[in-house]
Design an enzyme around this catalytic site. Structure first.
Site, short mmCIF file in Angstrom:
data_model
loop_
_atom_site.label_atom_id
_atom_site.label_comp_id
_atom_site.label_asym_id
_atom_site.label_seq_id
_atom_site.Cartn_x
_atom_site.Cartn_y
_atom_site.Cartn_z
N HIS A 441 17.41 -37.43 -11.24
CA HIS A 441 16.41 -38.42 -10.82
C HIS A 441 15.12 -37.73 -10.39
CE1 HIS A 441 20.01 -41.26 -9.79
NE2 HIS A 441 19.81 -41.11 -11.08
C1 LIG Z 1 21.66 -37.10 -17.92
C2 LIG Z 1 20.84 -38.21 -17.29
C3 LIG Z 1 21.47 -39.38 -16.92
C4 LIG Z 1 20.73 -40.40 -16.33
N1 LIG Z 1 21.35 -41.57 -16.01
C5 LIG Z 1 20.65 -42.58 -15.47
C6 LIG Z 1 21.27 -43.83 -15.19
O1 LIG Z 1 22.47 -44.02 -15.43
N2 LIG Z 1 20.51 -44.82 -14.65
C7 LIG Z 1 19.19 -44.64 -14.34
O2 LIG Z 1 18.58 -45.58 -13.81
N3 LIG Z 1 18.58 -43.46 -14.60
C8 LIG Z 1 19.26 -42.44 -15.17
N4 LIG Z 1 18.65 -41.25 -15.44
C9 LIG Z 1 17.23 -41.10 -15.07
C10 LIG Z 1 16.27 -41.70 -16.10
O3 LIG Z 1 16.76 -41.49 -17.40
C11 LIG Z 1 14.90 -41.04 -15.93
O4 LIG Z 1 14.41 -41.26 -14.64
C12 LIG Z 1 13.87 -41.58 -16.92
O5 LIG Z 1 14.27 -41.38 -18.25
C13 LIG Z 1 12.53 -40.91 -16.68
O6 LIG Z 1 11.60 -41.41 -17.61
P1 LIG Z 1 10.31 -40.62 -17.97
O7 LIG Z 1 9.62 -41.39 -19.01
O8 LIG Z 1 9.57 -40.28 -16.73
O9 LIG Z 1 10.79 -39.22 -18.56
P2 LIG Z 1 11.77 -38.88 -19.77
O10 LIG Z 1 12.66 -40.03 -20.08
O11 LIG Z 1 12.36 -37.56 -19.42
O12 LIG Z 1 10.79 -38.73 -21.01
C14 LIG Z 1 9.94 -37.62 -21.14
C15 LIG Z 1 9.92 -37.21 -22.60
O13 LIG Z 1 8.90 -36.24 -22.80
C16 LIG Z 1 9.38 -35.22 -23.65
N5 LIG Z 1 8.61 -34.00 -23.38
C17 LIG Z 1 8.64 -33.19 -22.30
N6 LIG Z 1 7.76 -32.18 -22.44
C18 LIG Z 1 7.15 -32.36 -23.64
C19 LIG Z 1 6.16 -31.64 -24.35
N7 LIG Z 1 5.59 -30.53 -23.86
N8 LIG Z 1 5.78 -32.11 -25.57
C20 LIG Z 1 6.34 -33.23 -26.09
N9 LIG Z 1 7.29 -33.95 -25.45
C21 LIG Z 1 7.69 -33.52 -24.25
C22 LIG Z 1 10.84 -35.11 -23.29
O14 LIG Z 1 11.56 -34.52 -24.35
C23 LIG Z 1 11.21 -36.58 -23.08
O15 LIG Z 1 11.58 -37.19 -24.29
C24 LIG Z 1 19.35 -40.23 -16.07
C25 LIG Z 1 18.71 -39.04 -16.46
C26 LIG Z 1 19.47 -38.05 -17.07
C27 LIG Z 1 18.76 -36.79 -17.50
#
Ligand SMILES: Cc1cc2nc3c(=O)[nH]c(=O)nc-3n(C[C@H](O)[C@H](O)[C@H](O)COP(=O)(O)OP(=O)(O)OC[C@H]3O[C@@H](n4cnc5c(N)ncnc54)[C@H](O)[C@@H]3O)c2cc1C
Length: 511
Positions: A441
């Protein structure tokens, strides 16, 4: 897992960090509009027409059922309730079923790619380049003009290895998550001047908040043996082909069975009652007074009994034939500790310098200790309980009343609770120091707060000191939410879309 923050979490963003229109009254409509809450009709804080379905999943574990029955019997003033996600104080100190981001009619996980992108194939305004790594944002006179990126050499080893550029006519939005977004900013020259100098990146903006303020939910997992006749996730977790085929058949048929769920079926968000505060010890006193006491919708820990082992090969690690486990799992909802994440060079493939900050604050250690004790008292009363897996529990001193090696069957509901000595407490703390885990998280590393307080973006998500650059992901929360972070991430995405749409003059985007 579907889990929602408390209203005061978003209100903190608005009031304490000076972000107008980011309070709970503003965020709730975004949370509602993305979901279709299949669990129950007409629950006032949920949504009913969004693309992402929320249900209880296609399976209810026996151990979880017992957890929900036994918990209220031994936890004083902590009854069973229907909804753990109202976002208000009535979600706290109640045992409740855990909804999932799963469509109850198909059993399918409700991911954003499927529901927001894969249906856009005919959209000429959208081009998706996957398998790429963004190196940095390019600027002219501090205005973002586009990004440089590479075909990821690990994903596309045969693609052009040279740097590519994509230009933006209006705006660049970074959305690379709590670890990725600050790294892109730093590689772009936005970060602490001294750090960027040390790693050889030319400075664009001195912004010391980038990569700081890292927060997660410290968690721990404590496995117990469970009655071998109970259906658990163990065989699936270890890849048993017969069980996998059988569960796949069920899931394909009508979305039910283990694959239509996840083993997190019942949980509680615990907040100590006044007469329990002494149990948390002096290390927790100031944290309670300063942070929790006046915010009655904030729990200190989230806790469950998970119907599977904490690691896929636990039987093997113990030298046992295939065995069944139940895992006590708990996370600190608002850790006091803070970590950081920074680049060590401008190389897009270089691992980051990442410090979680875990276990640096004694109040967090006290919360984990309290959670272990509460969780264990419930576990040892479940009819399916067959004793702790001693190797993966605190190593209590010889002769301790808390010994994990002597109990192999459930105790009576009315059995006395374990009395822990100071040495026992030290063993619990030592266990947590060795085994504390992420809950995945991560948030807060591009915090939305005033620049002079370490902020990285303003309340319209603009990066300070440059033009035409925003960050929109779960790196922008200035402070933590007490829940798993997917719902917050999606709400940020929805709110960002509205802000961006309005700035670009796109009509019809009202909430
Ligand atoms: C294993 C796991 C299980 C989880 N389970 C839950 C759950 O059950 N319930 C819940 O509510 N939350 C859960 N979470 C948390 C939730 O998934 C995250 O808080 C959420 O996905 C965050 O969203 P975001 O868009 O900020 O980042 P992310 O979803 O991490 O998206 C960021 C994206 O940017 C890409 N990226 C990073 N750097 C670069 C770069 N330099 N160039 C191009 N692309 C890049 C990454 O590959 C990724 O695809 C879980 C997280 C994980 C890792």
């Amino acid at each position: 897992m579907y889990n929602r923050a408390s209203a005061s979490d978003y209100d903190d963003w608005e009031v304490e960090y000076n972000n107008p229109q980011w309070g709970s009254k503003d965020i709730l409509p975004f949370l509602q509009r993305v979901e279709t809450y299949q669990v129950k009709p007409e629950a006032p804080t949920h949504g009913y027409s969004g693309p992402l379905k929320v249900s209880l999943g296609g399976h209810f574990d026996l151990s979880s059922e017992q957890f929900s029955e036994i918990g209220p019997k031994i936890e004083k003033d902590r009854p069973y309730a229907e909804d753990i996600n109202t976002m208000h104080a009535d979600s706290l100190n109640v045992f409740a079923r855990v909804p999932k981001w799963i469509d109850e009619t198909t059993g399918k996980r409700q991911d954003v790619a499927t529901n927001f992108i894969y249906d856009q194939q005919g959209n000429k305004n959208l081009e998706v380049l996957d398998g790429c790594r963004v190196k940095r944002v390019i600027f002219e006179n501090n205005r973002a003009l586009g990004v440089e990126f590479y075909n990821d050499r690990e994903i596309r080893p045969n693609a052009d290895p040279n740097v590519q550029t994509v230009r933006a006519s209006r705006l660049v939005v970074i959305s690379a998550g709590s670890l990725g977004s600050p790294a892109i900013l730093e590689r772009s020259g936005i970060g602490t001047a001294e750090h960027l100098k040390n790693v050889g990146i030319p400075l664009v903006v001195d912004l010391p908040g980038v990569g700081e303020n890292y927060q997660d939910h410290l968690s721990a997992n404590t496995p117990y043996f469970i009655d071998e006749s109970v259906e658990t996730y163990d065989a699936l977790a270890s890849g048993d082909p017969v069980v996998t085929q059988e569960q796949l058949r069920k899931w394909n048929q009508n979305g039910t069975g283990l694959l239509g769920s996840n083993g997190f079926d019942v949980a509680i968000k615990l907040r100590p009652h006044e007469d329990e505060l002494h149990e948390l010890g002096p290390e927790f006193e100031s944290r309670w007074k300063d942070f929790f006491a006046n915010k009655p919708d904030k729990p200190i820990v989230w806790m469950t009994g998970l119907s599977r082992p904490p690691m896929t090969d636990l039987s093997k690690a113990l030298g046992l034939p295939s065995t069944k486990f139940l895992t006590g799992a708990y996370f600190v909802t608002y850790p006091a500790c803070r970590g950081s994440v920074h680049v060590v060079s401008d190389d897009v493939y270089a691992p980051l310098d990442f410090d979680t900050g875990f276990m640096l604050e004694v109040s967090d250690v006290a919360i984990l200790r309290w959670a272990y004790k509460h969780n264990r008292e419930i576990m040892r009363r479940l009819p399916v309980y067959r004793g702790p897996v001693a190797q993966y529990h605190p190593q209590f001193p010889e002769g301790s009343n808390a010994a994990t090696t002597t109990e192999a069957s459930p105790v009576d509901i009315s059995a006395p609770k374990i009395v822990y000595t100071a040495d026992d407490d030290a063993a619990i703390d030592d266990f947590h120091r060795r085994n504390v885990a992420t809950t995945w998280h991560s948030l807060g590393t591009c915090a939305m707060k005033p620049r002079e307080s370490g902020g990285v973006v303003d309340s319209k998500l603009n990066v300070y000191g440059v033009e035409g650059l925003k960050v929109a992901d779960v790196s922008i929360p200035p402070s933590n939410v007490n829940a798993n972070t997917y719902s917050t991430a999606i709400a940020i995405g929805e709110k960002a879309a509205l802000i961006i749409g309005q700035e670009l003059g796109i009509s019809g985007l009202e909430i």
